[in-house]
Design an enzyme around this catalytic site. Structure first.
Site, mmCIF file in Angstrom:
data_model
loop_
_atom_site.group_PDB
_atom_site.id
_atom_site.type_symbol
_atom_site.label_atom_id
_atom_site.label_comp_id
_atom_site.label_asym_id
_atom_site.label_seq_id
_atom_site.Cartn_x
_atom_site.Cartn_y
_atom_site.Cartn_z
ATOM 1 N N HIS A 373 0.808 -1.219 0.000
ATOM 2 C CA HIS A 373 0.000 0.000 0.000
ATOM 3 C C HIS A 373 0.838 1.264 0.000
ATOM 4 O O HIS A 373 0.461 2.281 -0.566
ATOM 5 C CB HIS A 373 -1.003 -0.032 1.153
ATOM 6 C CG HIS A 373 -2.158 -0.913 0.822
ATOM 7 N ND1 HIS A 373 -2.301 -2.176 1.325
ATOM 8 C CD2 HIS A 373 -3.191 -0.728 -0.046
ATOM 9 C CE1 HIS A 373 -3.384 -2.727 0.808
ATOM 10 N NE2 HIS A 373 -3.946 -1.871 -0.023
ATOM 11 N N ARG A 480 -10.514 4.081 -2.080
ATOM 12 C CA ARG A 480 -10.196 3.321 -0.863
ATOM 13 C C ARG A 480 -10.566 4.191 0.333
ATOM 14 O O ARG A 480 -9.930 5.210 0.566
ATOM 15 C CB ARG A 480 -8.706 2.990 -0.826
ATOM 16 C CG ARG A 480 -8.228 2.026 -1.916
ATOM 17 C CD ARG A 480 -6.725 1.852 -1.822
ATOM 18 N NE ARG A 480 -6.212 0.735 -2.598
ATOM 19 C CZ ARG A 480 -5.662 0.839 -3.809
ATOM 20 N NH1 ARG A 480 -5.582 2.025 -4.395
ATOM 21 N NH2 ARG A 480 -5.195 -0.222 -4.420
ATOM 22 N N ARG A 516 -15.308 1.971 -1.947
ATOM 23 C CA ARG A 516 -15.110 0.629 -1.380
ATOM 24 C C ARG A 516 -15.294 0.699 0.125
ATOM 25 O O ARG A 516 -14.767 1.619 0.766
ATOM 26 C CB ARG A 516 -13.712 0.119 -1.719
ATOM 27 C CG ARG A 516 -13.475 -1.279 -1.192
ATOM 28 C CD ARG A 516 -12.147 -1.829 -1.628
ATOM 29 N NE ARG A 516 -11.049 -1.179 -0.923
ATOM 30 C CZ ARG A 516 -9.775 -1.462 -1.141
ATOM 31 N NH1 ARG A 516 -9.432 -2.354 -2.075
ATOM 32 N NH2 ARG A 516 -8.832 -0.859 -0.465
ATOM 33 N N GLU A 614 -10.710 -10.808 -5.140
ATOM 34 C CA GLU A 614 -9.346 -10.798 -4.616
ATOM 35 C C GLU A 614 -8.959 -12.158 -4.063
ATOM 36 O O GLU A 614 -7.782 -12.462 -3.898
ATOM 37 C CB GLU A 614 -9.232 -9.770 -3.481
ATOM 38 C CG GLU A 614 -9.453 -8.351 -3.937
ATOM 39 C CD GLU A 614 -9.663 -7.404 -2.777
ATOM 40 O OE1 GLU A 614 -8.806 -6.559 -2.542
ATOM 41 O OE2 GLU A 614 -10.716 -7.522 -2.100
ATOM 42 N N ASN A 637 -4.061 -7.002 -7.094
ATOM 43 C CA ASN A 637 -2.970 -6.954 -6.111
ATOM 44 C C ASN A 637 -3.095 -8.111 -5.137
ATOM 45 O O ASN A 637 -2.127 -8.818 -4.850
ATOM 46 C CB ASN A 637 -3.008 -5.646 -5.313
ATOM 47 C CG ASN A 637 -2.963 -4.440 -6.214
ATOM 48 O OD1 ASN A 637 -2.544 -4.542 -7.351
ATOM 49 N ND2 ASN A 637 -3.406 -3.304 -5.709
ATOM 50 N N ASP A 638 -4.298 -8.295 -4.638
ATOM 51 C CA ASP A 638 -4.509 -9.398 -3.707
ATOM 52 C C ASP A 638 -4.733 -10.717 -4.433
ATOM 53 O O ASP A 638 -4.270 -11.754 -3.980
ATOM 54 C CB ASP A 638 -5.679 -9.099 -2.774
ATOM 55 C CG ASP A 638 -5.251 -8.203 -1.632
ATOM 56 O OD1 ASP A 638 -4.202 -8.490 -1.023
ATOM 57 O OD2 ASP A 638 -5.924 -7.196 -1.360
ATOM 58 N N ARG A 648 2.468 -9.878 -0.863
ATOM 59 C CA ARG A 648 2.715 -8.695 -1.710
ATOM 60 C C ARG A 648 3.659 -7.699 -1.068
ATOM 61 O O ARG A 648 4.125 -6.763 -1.721
ATOM 62 C CB ARG A 648 1.379 -8.024 -2.079
ATOM 63 C CG ARG A 648 0.638 -7.461 -0.909
ATOM 64 C CD ARG A 648 -0.805 -7.115 -1.282
ATOM 65 N NE ARG A 648 -0.976 -5.716 -1.607
ATOM 66 C CZ ARG A 648 -2.173 -5.142 -1.772
ATOM 67 N NH1 ARG A 648 -3.282 -5.855 -1.649
ATOM 68 N NH2 ARG A 648 -2.263 -3.870 -2.053
ATOM 69 N N CYS A 685 -9.197 -3.199 -10.998
ATOM 70 C CA CYS A 685 -8.780 -1.989 -10.284
ATOM 71 C C CYS A 685 -7.454 -2.187 -9.548
ATOM 72 O O CYS A 685 -6.989 -1.303 -8.863
ATOM 73 C CB CYS A 685 -9.862 -1.529 -9.302
ATOM 74 S SG CYS A 685 -10.146 -2.698 -7.983
#
Ligand code: PEP
Ligand code: MG
Length: 765
Positions: A373, A480, A516, A614, A637-638, A648, A685
């Site tokens: 992040h 986010r 989200r 995810e 990403n996840d 990650r 995304c």
């Protein structure tokens, strides 16, 4: 053996100088295994040679001078095989080369152990004996263990040596190797694109005392006071903690450790030695580090196991005093300026968001990877960043000049003019490209064959939505919402949240905004709601937390609904869903919030609802999931982290994190195809959407929209405008027949280059 091993590792880790590290290893190992010789050879990749770096037993005047070419001698054989070699008479081996000046002729027994770090052989640890005998398997196992544990320390000490060599401008000292004294950069992962040249400011929070550098004390009296205040504060903390534990009913013997701490704190040696070092001119933290490592050394050399165990207590205590001092000094936000490059082990997204105000030029972190992040945030803020630099000697870099290459994940320390000018050229090429890209901002993301792929912006994490508004994005594809939660000391209330969401939706209306719901856990924590877990990424994250706390969830849902009144551009997205019932439960709560808001007399529309993909489990249940929602957004990403079982944030496995891995592509295609069977649109995304290479494939898989960081959006648009949907489809068909990510990447790179879009890849990844 385990005790000895621990003791050596402890001693090495509290030593900072490469030569000393190597000396300690050879001396302690030779003694522990009762060998006649122990030596270390390190590999100099520039010269393709192994250099004798330390020896206990051979002629130590030749340290730094004995060099063996790659491919000659037993040492290089060990390295070539990357496997231990154990011989009863080395001299009879065809690869043996005698160095008479080393006085080696009387040694026969030989064992050589490769010192390996991340698949790279750094050097060889050698033990020799006069008698013709093979070292026992136990000894070999011990050496293998010690070599594996020490490789990281050697790497660290090498990097530190590079800095001190550069700062003293003593290139290739007669007696020392030239390893790492060239201008080879430190290597990590590209975190955020761009190049920065500036001065390093090391951020010490959560640092081990062990890594604190020596630094001249600006004012001896002040430094003494800093130390004494910290000492007193730690003393008070320990007293009250011990009192608290006793009143909680803990047995006196368990609390006795605190008495031991207090005794140590009051010991004259600790106080006098530290103050003595301050008076000699070191700053308080450096003086404390010196004192604590002297104590550690003393205790670890003792043969009494009880006293050896105290090493840990001494280290803990030293760390407490240091942390306290750090509080007193409150480093270093005030030291930041336009050309500052933040160097740290890790920093929190919250700290980074705070730092933004002072306008730093670059960031280098020891931890993390491209999809951490903090890297995502750095990209959103446009700060060139390199993450996952395993060998980063954080504290020693303080004050050095650095070049941060956020495209290629490289960091140059005190670079020469040639490197600086090379980078200036890159920066101007990049400027030209940006100008061309800026011109695209008003144009649609439409392929040559007229397929439109709306591009949305990712936002949140940082305050302010102006960049998203001005980027030419067709809305916000991922907001986010964690940021307002992270910067407060308590959960924000309905009104506070509503105000923030309203601002975003109003600024973008009538364009859609995807909010989200709270996605904490994993690497995003709230100071006032700590989640302590062994495996946070497999733990209480995202929707799992909010479903378990409907009171928090309901406040957020209500805040979103109220914020959307009259705008009607709200989409709500649920993160970290791993099963169907979670979607049902979340939707039920949303329905409840909606009814409540309606009943209160607000004219609110039911927003569109989506789920993030995810967690791999829902890839296989996509059809059922899609039938429950209005849209699906793939959080690559996840998803990649969980599909490939690659953390990650872990720099050690960052190379295994492959967005173009065939398994990842197959999963994404399956999600798109299954959701389309339910006529549900799919977006991506995650960071993959902002990588032009990967985006070609997403286009070819019939993705409905992409949501990327503002920084990546123009590149992706440029790519889309230069490709046709049918070409992209063909590339997908080919990619899905390929075995690995490298082949797929080569194919995509070639097709981009054939279209003259190479610049997008060179400077954009
Ligand atoms: C993702 O996982 O791809 C995503 C967009 O969510 P985050 O990066 O916030 O975990
Ligand atoms: Mg995620």
């Amino acid at each position: 053996m385990l005790q000895t091993l621990r003791r050596i590792v402890q001693e090495v880790n509290s030593t900072r100088d490469l030569n000393q590290v190597l000396e300690i290893i050879v001396q302690r190992v030779k003694k522990a295994i009762e060998a006649d010789v122990c030596s270390i050879y390190l590999y100099d990749s520039d010269e393709s040679k192994f250099i004798l770096m330390a020896t206990d037993g051979l002629n130590d005047k030749l340290v730094g001078k004995v060099q063996m070419a790659h491919g000659a001698g037993l040492v290089s054989l060990v390295a070539q095989r990357a496997d231990p070699l154990n011989l009863d008479d080395a001299q009879e081996h065809p690869r043996f080369e005698l160095f008479t000046a080393l006085n080696e002729e009387r040694y026969h027994g030989f064992t050589g152990i490769p010192i390996t770090h991340h698949r790279e052989v750094l050097g060889v640890l050698v033990a020799q004996s006069e008698s013709r005998m093979r070292f026992s398997q136990d000894v070999v196992n011990f050496l293998v263990t010690i070599a594996a544990q020490l490789a990281g320390s050697i790497i660290n000490a090498q990097a530190t040596k590079q800095i001190s060599a550069l700062s003293k401008e003593t290139q290739s000292n007669q007696n020392t190797s030239r390893i790492h004294q060239d201008h080879r950069p430190l290597t990590g992962q590209p975190g955020s694109p761009g190049v920065a040249v500036g001065k390093a400011v090391s951020i010490t929070s959560s640092f081990s005392l062990n890594t604190v550098p020596d630094r001249p004390a600006e004012n001896i009296e002040d430094e003494t006071i800093v130390f004494r205040l910290a000492l007193e504060s730690v003393r008070q903390d320990i007293k009250s903690l011990s009192f608290q534990l006793l009143s909680d009913g803990l047995p006196t013997e368990d609390v006795a450790i605190f008495d031991a701490y207090l005794l140590m704190l009051d010991s004259n040696t600790l106080i006098e030695s530290t103050i003595g070092k301050i008076q000699k001119g070191n700053w308080a933290a450096g003086a404390l580090r010196e004192t604590i490592s002297e104590h550690i050394k003393l205790f670890s050399e003792m043969d009494n196991p009880y006293l050896q165990e105290r090493v840990k207590d001494i280290r803990d205590l030293g760390q407490c005093i240091f942390n306290q001092m750090h509080g007193i000094n409150d480093l270093p936000v005030h030291k930041l300026s336009k050309d500052t490059i933040i160097v740290a082990e890790d920093i929190s997204a919250t700290l980074l968001a705070d730092i933004e105000k002072t306008n730093i030029s670059g960031i280098v972190l020891k931890r993390g990877s491209r999809t951490s992040h903090v890297a995502i945030l750095a990209r959103a803020m446009g700060i060139p960043t390199v993450v996952g630099v395993n060998e980063l000697p954080v504290m020693q870099l303080d004050g050095s000049q650095l070049v941060v290459d956020g495209y290629n994940g490289k960091v140059y320390i005190s670079p020469p003019e040639s490197i600086l000018s090379e980078y200036s050229r890159l920066v101007s090429q990049e400027d030209e490209l940006s100008q061309e890209l800026r011109a695209l901002s008003g144009k649609p993301a439409t392929t040559i064959d007229e397929v439109n792929i709306p591009l949305y912006a990712n936002s949140g994490l940082v305050a302010g939505i102006t960049p998203s508004k001005e980027s030419g994005a067709e809305g916000i594809g991922l907001y986010r919402t964690e940021y307002p939660f992270m910067i407060r000391q308590r959960f924000p209330g309905e009104e506070e949240q509503s105000k923030i969401y309203r601002e975003v939706m109003e600024a973008l209306a009538p364009r859609p905004v995807v909010l989200r719901t709270l996605d904490i856990g994993g690497d995003k924590s709230l100071s006032y709601f700590p989640i302590e877990e062994d495996n946070p990424f497999l733990g209480w994250r995202g929707i799992r937390v909010t479903l378990d706390h409907p009171e928090i969830f309901m406040i957020q849902l209500r805040a979103m609904l109220i914020a959307s009144i009259g705008l009607n551009n709200l989409h709500i997205l649920f993160p970290m869903v791993s099963k169907v019932s979670e979607v049902e439960d979340a939707k039920n709560l949303l329905e409840r919030a909606y009814q409540e808001v309606l009943a209160e007399g607000h004219e609110v529309e039911m927003p569109k609802v989506g789920v993030m993909v995810e967690v791999p489990s829902i890839v296989f249940q996509m059809r059922q999931i899609a039938s429950l929602v209005d849209f699906v957004s793939i959080g690559t990403n996840d998803l990649i982290q969980y599909l490939m079982a690659v953390d990650r944030n872990n720099a050690n496995v960052a190379d295994l994190y492959e967005s173009l891995n065939p398994a990842v592509l197959i999963a994404i295609k399956q999600v798109i195809d299954e959701a389309h069977k339910e006529n549900v649109p799919v977006s991506v995304c995650g960071e993959m959407a902002g990588d032009p290479l990967a985006a070609i494939l997403l286009l070819g898989m019939s993705i409905d929209s992409l949501s990327t960081s503002v920084a990546s959006l123009p590149r992706v648009k440029w790519m889309i405008r230069n490709f046709s949907f049918s070409e992209a489809k063909e590339l997908v068909d080919k990619a899905l027949t390929m075995k690995n990510a490298d082949l797929i990447k080569n194919m995509l790179t070639t097709s981009m280059e054939n279209k003259g879009l190479g610049g997008l890849i060179r400077a954009g990844r």
